[in-house]
Design an enzyme around this catalytic site. Structure first.
Site: not given
Ligand code: GLU
Length: 434
Positions: A65, A68, A192, A244, A262
Site C-alpha cells: 500500500s 498508493k 493494482y 487506515y 502490509v
Molecule cells: N496488496 C494489498 C491489498 O490490497 C495491500 C494492502 C496494504 O498494504 O495495506 O490487500
C-alpha cells in the site's frame, strides 16, 4: 565517526525496537506469510540525497500500500485534480484498508489510501480505456521515477495475491457497478496487485519519501516528478488517511504524513526536511508494522518532527534594524534573515510601519534570507511600493535574487542592488552606490 552520528542514532533505535516481537505477518497473501519476521531497518533520506540507514536497509520487499500515495500523485499529475476528485474522495474513512464501502450518494471511495480508492486511482493512470498491461507498466515506471532507479515486480508475490484477491475483486466489481470504474474490474485488480508487488528496499522508500518531502523533486536525479501542488494534496491525504483506522492517533502523536504497507514497510515525509522509511514485517491489528509504528513515535519525539511543532518564524526575521550614515546619506537598514513566510513578512511590515521612517532612504537587506515564499514577496514589494508613494527611496539588497522579477515589476521605482558599498572602513557609515 562524526558523519555517522545519525546512522548511530538509528542503530540504537532499531536495537531497542528489536525486542518487540508482537504482531503477526500478513497471512492473507500466502507469499507474505513466508517473510523473515526478524527483518528490521530504518533509513532517513535528506533533501540533498544523503541516506542515513541502519539494519536491513537493502533487503527487498514488496511495496504494497505504500504505492498508493505515489500512484495518487501520478494520477493527479496526469488527469488533474477535478477528474481525480470526481472518482475518489479525500475523507478519512475510519475503516479498515480493505473495507467494502463507498460514499453514499456519489459512490466514490472515501480516499485513495484505502483499497477501494487505490483501485479507482490505479485505473486513472494512462489514457482512459487504455491497455491494462501498459497501464500497470506505466505505474511501475512512475514508482521507479520516485525511487530514482528501475524497480521490478516480484512475480511470485503478485501471483500469490491474485489467487486470493477475492476481496479486492469484490470491491472492484462494486466500483464498476457505481460507474467509478469503467474498465474490466478483473484487469484493474490485476494491475493494482502488480503495483503492490513492486520490490523496494528501505533505502528506496526513504528516497521516495524524500522526493515528496522535497516538493516533488528527486533529491539525486533532480527530476521534478510531480508538481508541488500535487505533493501538497498527497501529503495532506497521507496525514489524514495514511494509517487506515489509526489515522487520528497517528496524526496527533507522530504528526508525520505517512503510509504503511502490509509487507511491513512504513514511510513518512516531513515537508522540507526528511523522508523516513522503516521495515519490519510483523503487523498490528490495523495492518501497520508494529516496530515501524514504535520507531516513528520515537523519531518524532526525539527529533521534534511533529508537523505542528514549528519554530517561531516571525520573531527571528529581522536580524538588525539600524540607522547608518548621516546628513543626506542617512539610511534606515533592516537586515532580514532566514526563511520568510506570511508571519515573517507581517513582522517586517509592522516594524517599518511602527518606525514610520523619517529618513529619505529605507534599505531592506535580503543577503541572509534563505527563502521567501510568494506571499511574503508580494507583501515586501507592496511595502516598498507604499514607501515610495510616501516619498521614500527604497533599496532592496538582494544579491541572490530571492525576490522574483515578476514581483519586482509591481514594486514601482525601487533600487535593487547586490550590496551596499562602504564609503569608508567605518561599518556605520554606509553609502549606497549603484
Ligand atoms: N496488496 C494489498 C491489498 O490490497 C495491500 C494492502 C496494504 O498494504 O495495506 O490487500
Amino acid at each position: 565517526m562524526i558523519g555517522s552520528l545519525v546512522a548511530d542514532y538509528l542503530t540504537d533505535a532499531i536495537q531497542d525496537a528489536a525486542s518487540d516481537t508482537s504482531g503477526s505477518l500478513a497471512e492473507y497473501i500466502p507469499e507474505l506469510a513466508n517473510a523473515r519476521p526478524q527483518n528490521l531497518a530504518a533509513a532517513f533520506a535528506m533533501a540533498d540525497g544523503t541516506v542515513h540507514g541502519a539494519g536491513d536497509v537493502d533487503v527487498p520487499f514488496t511495496i504494497q500500500s505504500i504505492s498508493k500515495p505515489f500512484v495518487y500523485a501520478l494520477a493527479l499529475a496526469e488527469r488533474g485534480f477535478d477528474e481525480v476528485l470526481r472518482k475518489v474522495g479525500v475523507e478519512p474513512s475510519g475503516e479498515a484498508f480493505n473495507q467494502i464501502s463507498l460514499e453514499v450518494g456519489t459512490g466514490r471511495p472515501f480516499n485513495p489510501m484505502i483499497n477501494a480508492g487505490a483501485l479507482a486511482t490505479h485505473a486513472l493512470i494512462g489514457p482512459s480505456g487504455g491497455d491494462a498491461h501498459e497501464r500497470a507498466q506505466r505505474v511501475v515506471d512512475g514508482l521507479s521515477a520516485f525511487a530514482g532507479r528501475r524497480l521490478v515486480v516480484d512475480e511470485s508475490v503478485c501471483s500469490s495475491e491474485m489467487e486470493t484477491a477475492h476481496r479486492n475483486l469484490a470491491i472492484a466489481h462494486m466500483l464498476r457497478s457505481y460507474g467509478i470504474l469503467e474498465e474490466d474490474p478483473r484487469a484493474v485488480v490485476d494491475g493494482y496487485i502488480r503495483q503492490c508487488s513492486v520490490l523496494v528496499t528501505t533505502r528506496d522508500l526513504a528516497m521516495m519519501a524524500a522526493t515528496l518531502a522535497n516538493h516533488g523533486r528527486h533529491p539525486l536525479t533532480s527530476e521534478q516528478i510531480v508538481d508541488e501542488s500535487v505533493v501538497r494534496q498527497v501529503l495532506s491525504v497521507m496525514a489524514t488517511c495514511g494509517m487506515y483506522d489509526a489515522a487520528g492517533d497517528w496524526v496527533t502523536q507522530v504528526g508525520i504524513p505517512a503510509k504503511s504497507g502490509v509487507a511491513g514497510g512504513l514511510i513518512g515525509a516531513l515537508p522540507g526536511q526528511v523522508g523516513i522509511a522503516t521495515f519490519s514485517p510483523r503487523l498490528d491489528r490495523h495492518g501497520n508494522s508494529v516496530r515501524g509504528v514504535n520507531l516513528f513515535h520515537r523519531f518524532s519525539s526525539d527529533m521534534g518532527l511533529h508537523l505542528m511543532s514549528v519554530p517561531p518564524a516571525s520573531r527571528a526575521v529581522v536580524r538588525s534594524h539600524r540607522i547608518v550614515g548621516d546628513g543626506a546619506d542617512v539610511i534606515r537598514v533592516l537586515q532580514l534573515q532566514g526563511g520568510i513566510r506570511f508571519a515573517g513578512a507581517e513582522r517586517i511590515v509592522r516594524e517599518v510601519a511602527d518606525a514610520s521612517p523619517g529618513e529619505h532612504t529605507v534599505a531592506l537587506d535580503l543577503t541572509l534570507v534563505s527563502s521567501i515564499d510568494d506571499v511574503a514577496q508580494r507583501m515586501l514589494v507592496e511595502l516598498a511600493r507604499r514607501l515610495t508613494i510616501d516619498g521614500c527611496r527604497v533599496i532592496l539588497i538582494d544579491p541572490e535574487s530571492v525576490v522574483s522579477e515578476t514581483h519586482l515589476a509591481d514594486a514601482g521605482s525601487i533600487d535593487v542592488v547586490p550590496r551596499l558599498l562602504l564609503a569608508s572602513a567605518d561599518e556605520d557609515r554606509l553609502t549606497a552606490r549603484m
